[in-house]
Design a protein around this motif. Structure first.
Motif, PDB file in Angstrom:
ATOM      1  N   GLU A   1       0.833  -1.208   0.000  1.00  0.00           N
ATOM      2  CA  GLU A   1       0.000   0.000   0.000  1.00  0.00           C
ATOM      3  C   GLU A   1       0.866   1.257   0.000  1.00  0.00           C
ATOM      4  N   ILE A   2       1.912   1.267   0.815  1.00  0.00           N
ATOM      5  CA  ILE A   2       2.793   2.436   0.899  1.00  0.00           C
ATOM      6  C   ILE A   2       3.476   2.691  -0.434  1.00  0.00           C
ATOM      7  N   LEU A   3       4.057   1.647  -1.015  1.00  0.00           N
ATOM      8  CA  LEU A   3       4.845   1.824  -2.231  1.00  0.00           C
ATOM      9  C   LEU A   3       3.964   2.134  -3.437  1.00  0.00           C
ATOM     10  N   ALA A   4       2.771   1.564  -3.498  1.00  0.00           N
ATOM     11  CA  ALA A   4       1.872   1.875  -4.609  1.00  0.00           C
ATOM     12  C   ALA A   4       1.441   3.340  -4.559  1.00  0.00           C
ATOM     13  N   THR A   5       1.173   3.842  -3.352  1.00  0.00           N
ATOM     14  CA  THR A   5       0.771   5.245  -3.210  1.00  0.00           C
ATOM     15  C   THR A   5       1.909   6.185  -3.589  1.00  0.00           C
ATOM     16  N   LEU A   6       3.112   5.901  -3.095  1.00  0.00           N
ATOM     17  CA  LEU A   6       4.253   6.758  -3.411  1.00  0.00           C
ATOM     18  C   LEU A   6       4.599   6.707  -4.892  1.00  0.00           C
ATOM     19  N   ALA A   7       4.544   5.514  -5.487  1.00  0.00           N
ATOM     20  CA  ALA A   7       4.900   5.385  -6.898  1.00  0.00           C
ATOM     21  C   ALA A   7       3.912   6.130  -7.785  1.00  0.00           C
ATOM     22  N   ARG A   8       2.637   6.099  -7.456  1.00  0.00           N
ATOM     23  CA  ARG A   8       1.641   6.816  -8.257  1.00  0.00           C
ATOM     24  C   ARG A   8       1.927   8.312  -8.263  1.00  0.00           C
ATOM     25  N   ARG A   9       2.283   8.853  -7.120  1.00  0.00           N
ATOM     26  CA  ARG A   9       2.587  10.284  -7.062  1.00  0.00           C
ATOM     27  C   ARG A   9       3.916  10.599  -7.737  1.00  0.00           C
ATOM     28  N   ALA A  10       4.906   9.754  -7.526  1.00  0.00           N
ATOM     29  CA  ALA A  10       6.233  10.025  -8.081  1.00  0.00           C
ATOM     30  C   ALA A  10       6.261   9.860  -9.592  1.00  0.00           C
ATOM     31  N   TYR A  11       5.551   8.841 -10.118  1.00  0.00           N
ATOM     32  CA  TYR A  11       5.563   8.582 -11.557  1.00  0.00           C
ATOM     33  C   TYR A  11       4.513   9.398 -12.302  1.00  0.00           C
ATOM     34  N   ARG A  12       3.646  10.083 -11.575  1.00  0.00           N
ATOM     35  CA  ARG A  12       2.609  10.946 -12.167  1.00  0.00           C
ATOM     36  C   ARG A  12       1.648  10.182 -13.077  1.00  0.00           C
ATOM     37  N   ARG A  13       1.315   8.967 -12.687  1.00  0.00           N
ATOM     38  CA  ARG A  13       0.399   8.140 -13.478  1.00  0.00           C
ATOM     39  C   ARG A  13      -0.052   6.963 -12.625  1.00  0.00           C
ATOM     40  N   PRO A  14      -1.127   6.269 -13.037  1.00  0.00           N
ATOM     41  CA  PRO A  14      -1.491   5.029 -12.343  1.00  0.00           C
ATOM     42  C   PRO A  14      -0.367   4.001 -12.487  1.00  0.00           C
TER      43      PRO A  14
END
Length: 608
Positions: free
Chosen positions: A415-428
């Motif tokens: 959950e943590i990494l999916a949330t951070l990756a979505r914001r960092a990569y600017r996409r789903p």
């Protein structure tokens, strides 16, 4: 027989048919337009295919298809709008005809551009510049960093630093790896292995005779610094005062002064600094009567050089500010540390003359009438008690494992990494994106606790090309013409232009739903983003580059001609420009107000 009888008149029939064809053609020739007549009368005499004045041949240009020669007609419109053509001394049309021709050309050019849009080609791969990287870390992790201490400066041209951001050389890549390690450890509150010292030097020409914003009322001078305390622990706060260059003598210390040290505006200690007593000189040594009275010139020169060196560089006793240090417990997170002097009333006020505002520092050292703060040093941590409850930890850890089982930790980590990756990569994000980060999480978890695993995965995320680069992919049909960018790419363009940072969750949600390009939705998002405090980046970043405000720290005019110019005035000048530019944006004023506005922003120092 019939054939032979018509043969003599055949040539006449041919001539007759030709004459009818010419007459018909003459009757079908279109009448010249008013615009063509105007050009032929006033312009073609110079700008024709024979003379080609300024490289223009308007006699061969088609006014019915202005878009076919858009580049040439744009030049013509520019000259007409400026009133430069026809040149002085040449016949000119009346004003109505002049305006009519200009409007016609502009209308046709706009129509051609609308029917055949050419937005140009932006870089498909662009690295975040230093400002964007710093802001992205702030919004991704709620962590304030000083990017100048982590990454090399970007190349700039005409004041802008986003001109050459396509590559990533090995040296810069190494700096990104080091920055990712430091940032990830700071974000999760990892234990610090040993104490470190960070020193903040105060600008030497900062005027410290009055109150400094951010420090307690009733104080004068000093400075404040913003610092991220990594963990809950004790830290040593040291204040150094300005001294003469040839000794440890504090400038302007003619009487005792109280120094107050603050954390987030709250005093933590008040210490008194006094002028130390001068050590007694050792008794003069009597010369040995057996010693020769005369020395060799070389030996005498060495002794003089040694004496000068001792005068310039030897401390000559204990410094007056040696005890301006305190060790206090501080909770983790961003804090403001300050140091100032308790204000004293002036015993003698200047009434007949105005003293210079600038602080003059000469070869003899600091010539201020009162002591000043030279630097603030923060050392620590000591006796750490834990990572603390920081904004970055609250941002990184939206969940905690419900128990110590591997399944509970893995679920929370995902959950943590999916949330951070979505914001960092600017996409789903995809399952593959999360799986890659989970691999690094497990690697860190094997040698540490749950937080260590998240820290390792975060370190990998911060060096991902998906985070460091803005990527706009071409359509799959390999179209070479103009095409609509995706909603996600549009969201990134909006956020990096208005905020110089990554999109927030609301903007990403709208883009992922495919509704961002709707005019009503797009306008609502732009207005929301402009109302956000992050839109101040348009002033502090864009305007600062456009108007060269970043160069102000390097500006030091002649102190004889401008004796009152100092860092206080320099900061006021920059703030005035930023407030003025910000008012144009936030009050939705015309861009022409940049040139014609009848207002500005001043403080007392700038008004003088």
């Amino acid at each position: 027989m019939v054939r032979s009888s018509l043969a003599p008149v055949a040539p006449f029939l041919v001539l007759l048919s030709f004459s009818f064809s010419v007459a018909a053609a003459a009757g079908q020739q279109p009448v010249a337009s008013p615009e063509r007549e105007l050009l032929d009368q006033y312009c073609v005499s110079c700008h024709n295919d024979t003379r080609r004045t300024a490289g223009l041949a308007l006699d061969t240009m088609d006014l019915a298809n202005v878009g076919d020669g858009a580049e040439v007609w744009e030049k013509v419109v520019t000259k007409l709008r400026a009133g430069m053509m026809p040149p002085a001394g040449r016949p000119r049309p009346d004003q109505a005809s002049y305006v009519s021709l200009t409007s016609y050309l502009e209308t046709e050019l706009d129509r051609a551009a609308a029917s055949n849009p050419d937005p140009g080609r932006s870089d498909a791969l662009r690295r975040l510049n230093a400002t964007e990287y710093q802001n992205a870390i702030r919004d991704l992790l709620h962590l304030e960093i000083d990017v100048t201490a982590l990454l090399p400066a970007d190349d700039s041209s005409a004041g802008f630093d986003n001109v050459s951001l396509g590559g990533l050389d090995p040296g810069r890549l190494e700096r990104y790896l080091t920055a990712a390690r430091k940032i990830s450890r700071l974000a999760v509150g990892a234990a610090v292995r040993s104490a470190v010292a960070d020193t903040f030097i105060i600008p030497s020409d900062l005027n410290q005779t009055g109150h400094i914003e951010g420090l307690p009322f009733g104080t004068r001078g000093g400075a404040t610094v913003r610092y991220n305390f990594p963990v809950d622990a004790e830290y040593e706060l040291r204040v150094e005062l300005g001294k003469s260059w040839n000794s440890n003598s504090v400038g302007g210390l003619r009487a005792p002064h109280d120094v107050v040290i603050t954390v987030d505006g709250e005093p933590v200690t008040v210490m008194t600094v006094t002028r130390p007593r001068r050590p007694r000189r050792p008794p003069a040594q009597q010369q040995d009567p057996q010693e020769p009275q005369q020395r060799q010139p070389q030996q005498q020169g060495q002794e003089q050089q040694q004496a000068v060196g001792q005068f310039l560089y030897q401390p000559g006793g204990r410094a007056a500010d040696a005890d301006l240090v305190v060790r206090v417990p501080v909770t983790a997170g961003p804090r403001t540390v300050g140091a100032a002097f308790v204000s004293k009333g002036f015993q003698l006020l200047e009434r007949h003359r105005q003293p210079f505002q600038k602080i003059h520092i000469t070869v003899g050292g600091d010539q201020r009438a009162e002591p000043n703060v030279y630097s603030i040093t923060i050392t620590g941590p000591f006796d750490a008690t834990g990572p603390g409850d920081t904004p970055s930890r609250r941002r990184v850890f939206p969940c905690r494992p419900t128990d110590a089982s591997q399944a509970a930790e893995a679920g929370c980590a995902q959950e943590i990494l999916a949330t951070l990756a979505r914001r960092a990569y600017r996409r789903p994000v995809t399952d593959a994106d999360v799986a890659l980060l989970l691999g690094f999480y497990r690697e860190g978890r094997e040698v540490g606790d749950f937080d260590a695993g998240i820290e390792m995965a975060l370190r990998r995320l911060l060096v991902s090309p998906e985070f460091l680069f803005r990527v706009e992919r071409d359509p799959e049909d390999d179209s070479r013409g103009p095409y609509d960018i995706s909603d996600l790419a549009l969201a990134s363009r909006l956020s990096f232009f208005l905020w110089a940072s990554i999109p927030d969750d609301e903007l990403l949600d709208v883009a992922a739903n495919g509704t961002l390009r709707d005019p009503g939705v797009l306008e609502a998002q732009v207005r929301r983003m402009l109302a956000d405090p992050r839109a101040d980046t348009l002033v502090t970043n864009f305007a600062a580059q456009w108007l060269y405000l970043r160069n102000l720290p390097a500006v030091s005019p002649n102190f004889i001609t401008f004796p009152d110019f100092d860092d206080t005035l320099r900061r006021a000048m920059r703030q005035e420009t930023e407030l003025f530019f910000g008012s144009i944006i936030h009050e939705d004023r015309s861009a022409l107000d940049l040139l014609t506005a009848d207002y500005t922003f001043l403080n007392e120092r700038l008004a003088k």
